[in-house]
Structure formats: structure tokens, C-alpha cells
Design an enzyme around this catalytic site. Structure first.
Site, mmCIF file in Angstrom:
data_model
loop_
_atom_site.group_PDB
_atom_site.id
_atom_site.type_symbol
_atom_site.label_atom_id
_atom_site.label_comp_id
_atom_site.label_asym_id
_atom_site.label_seq_id
_atom_site.Cartn_x
_atom_site.Cartn_y
_atom_site.Cartn_z
ATOM 1 N N SER A 107 0.859 -1.188 0.000
ATOM 2 C CA SER A 107 0.000 0.000 0.000
ATOM 3 C C SER A 107 0.894 1.237 0.000
ATOM 4 O O SER A 107 2.029 1.186 0.487
ATOM 5 C CB SER A 107 -0.861 0.014 1.271
ATOM 6 O OG SER A 107 -1.472 1.281 1.442
ATOM 7 N N TYR A 110 -1.303 -1.011 10.505
ATOM 8 C CA TYR A 110 -1.444 -1.200 9.058
ATOM 9 C C TYR A 110 -0.199 -0.709 8.311
ATOM 10 O O TYR A 110 0.382 -1.434 7.502
ATOM 11 C CB TYR A 110 -2.695 -0.469 8.558
ATOM 12 C CG TYR A 110 -2.999 -0.739 7.100
ATOM 13 C CD1 TYR A 110 -3.677 -1.899 6.721
ATOM 14 C CD2 TYR A 110 -2.604 0.144 6.105
ATOM 15 C CE1 TYR A 110 -3.951 -2.165 5.387
ATOM 16 C CE2 TYR A 110 -2.868 -0.114 4.765
ATOM 17 C CZ TYR A 110 -3.544 -1.262 4.408
ATOM 18 O OH TYR A 110 -3.808 -1.523 3.078
#
Ligand code: NAD
Length: 262
Positions: free
Chosen positions: A139, A152
């Protein structure tokens, strides 16, 4: 004969688009997903489109499930050429002072330990299949953050490092390992196809590319990276974010104050 691909988290969102894309290019596809119901729906769709596909239910963070998936794929298709480590979970966005160790451990287990386990067990088979490609879906949050996203962001940053480490270790076996870092990809409530979204004009226009991304954008990139044409690409991270991470922001003082002190 075509390639054999495993797509983790292939039941929904970006993973589902990857199974469709690889399947449409002639690959035999194994969907691995924790959600059996969504997995069955995706399996039916793939088979209706003539794709030779199987579904294995399991959790990427459990080594027994990963090994079971790899053996089932080998039993069914005889080899593994492509692994897409796509399964991932988000984070609730709690402030650091309220984050529990359990929440941290879960995000790291699914987003980082899962890809490690799948790479380890699938690569053993790829070695015997004469090589292969592993694509890790990271990401842009591996590179930049919103507040309150520690588990995350750290899991995705770890995935970038895992990618170059595996690329170097597995190079002698002709296995390429690449990370793909998507930015804002609209997957919410999507039906494959047609896709309708409720995004605002501003959501789209703040992207240098003029729009928010789609799962198909990511799937097209993954298909290219997994192909022999991308044979000189390994160990690196490919960002697919419509230009958002390279865009300089000079915000209004009030906007900055609101975002910091709310
Ligand atoms: P999604 O939630 O729509 O789909 C994720 C899939 O993974 C689901 O089918 C889910 O059941 C499965 N899954 C979750 N935990 C699992 C586990 N432990 N074991 C097996 N399967 C599991 O998510 P998405 O938006 O399609 O995201 C896919 C990947 O792309 C994730 O790794 C995510 O972090 C990454 N990503 C997404 C975006 C975005 O904007 N959507 C942006 C950057 C990165």
C-alpha cells in the site's frame, strides 16, 4: 499449458479482480480466502466465464491452512507459477494510546506473516516448477500515513522489506518477487461488473490522474508483472496511486489545524 496462480483474499475487492484478469488470460486460478461464502460466489463467476478454478477456505496467518492450500493446488493443477499475496485487513483507526497488543498482532499476522508463510510454502513448489513470480500487495501507506494507522502502515512497510529480501533469496531459483502499492482504490460495495460508486468529484479530481483507482487498474498491473515480459523486474515496489504520493500539498492553515487538533 497455462499458468497456475494462487490469489489470497481472492473472494472480494482487488483480489477478485486479479482472479478474473489472470483467469481471462488463461491461468488456472486458486482462490484462497477466509470468507467461504464470498469465495463460493467468486468461484461460480469464474467457472461461468470458463476459468478452471478452485476455492480453498483458510486464514493466511495459519501455517496449517497455508500448507493445505499449497498441497491442494498441487494435487489439482500439478504446479504453482504465480502467487499473489493480496489478503489484507485494515485497522480501526484508534489513537495509539487505545490500541491493544492483540489488534497490532492480528494486523501484522494477516498482512505480513501471511505473505511470508505463503511465499515460503509456494516457493518450494515453484522451485520444482522451474521458477515463478510472487506479487505482494502492499500500500502507499507503507510510505506515508494518516494519524492512527500504526499497525497497518507498519505491516505494509514490512511487506516491502520482505519483498526485496525474498527477491534476493529466491533469485537463484528464477523466482521474481515484486511489491505493488495501490493508493486509493474504490472497492466498497462493488459488484463485478458493473461498478457504481458514490465518490465525489473532489475525491476524483484531487488525483493527478483525475480519478480514484479501480480493482481492475491493480489487476492489470499484477497481470503484467506476473508475465514473462516483466522478466527484468524483481525486488522492487511499483506504486499505482494516480499520482497521489508525488503530489506536493500546501494546505490552508485552517485545514492543517483541523486535521491535527480534532
Ligand atoms: P477487501 O476487504 O475488499 O478484500 C480482502 C479479501 O481478503 C476479502 O475477501 C477477505 O475475506 C480476505 N481476507 C481477509 N483476511 C483474511 C485472512 N486472514 N485470510 C484469508 N483471507 C483473508 O480488501 P481490498 O480493498 O480488496 O484489499 C486487498 C489488498 O489490497 C489488501 O492487502 C489491502 O491492504 C490492499 N490495499 C487496498 C487498498 C484500497 O484502497 N482498497 C489500497 C492499498 C492497498
Amino acid at each position: 499449458k497455462g499458468k497456475v496462480a494462487i490469489v489470497t483474499g481472492g473472494a472480494r475487492g482487488i483480489g477478485a479482480a486479479i482472479t478474473h484478469r489472470l483467469g481471462s488470460e488463461g491461468a488456472q486460478v486458486a482462490i484462497f480466502d477466509i470468507d467461504a461464502e464470498a469465495g463460493k460466489r467468486r468461484l461460480t463467476e469464474l467457472r461461468e466465464r470458463g476459468v478452471d478454478a478452485i476455492l480453498v477456505q483458510g486464514d493466511v496467518s495459519r501455517e496449517g491452512d497455508v500448507k493445505r492450500c499449497v498441497s491442494q493446488v498441487v494435487e489439482t493443477f500439478g504446479k504453482i507459477n504465480v502467487l499473489v499475496n493480496n489478503a489484507g485487513i485494515g485497522f480501526s483507526g484508534k489513537p495509539i494510546f487505545e490500541q491493544s497488543l492483540e489488534e497490532w498482532n492480528r494486523v501484522i499476522s494477516v498482512n505480513l506473516t501471511g505473505p511470508y508463510l505463503f511465499a515460503k510454502h509456494a516457493a518450494e513448489v515453484m522451485v520444482k516448477s522451474g521458477g515463478g513470480v510472487i506479487v505482494n500487495i502492499a500500500s502507499t501507506r507503507a510510505l506515508q500515513s494518516e494519524p492512527n494507522t500504526e499497525p497497518y502502515s507498519a505491516s505494509k512497510g514490512g511487506l516491502l522489506a520482505l519483498t526485496h529480501s525474498l527477491a534476493v533469496s529466491l533469485a537463484p531459483y528464477r523466482i521474481r518477487v515484486i511489491a505493488v502499492s495501490p493508493g486509493w482504490i474504490d472497492t466498497a460495495g462493488r459488484v463485478v461488473p458493473p461498478h457504481k460508486s458514490q465518490l465525489t468529484t473532489l475525491d476524483h479530481e484531487q488525483h493527478p490522474a483525475g480519478r480514484v483507482g479501480t480493482p481492475e487498474d491493480v489487476a492489470a498491473l499484477v497481470a503484467f508483472l506476473a508475465s514473462d515480459e516483466a522478466g527484468f523486474i524483481t525486488g522492487t515496489n511499483v506504486i499505482i496511486d494516480g499520482g497521489m504520493t508525488v503530489k506536493m500539498l500546501y494546505l490552508d492553515d485552517k485545514i492543517v489545524a483541523d486535521s491535527l487538533f480534532h
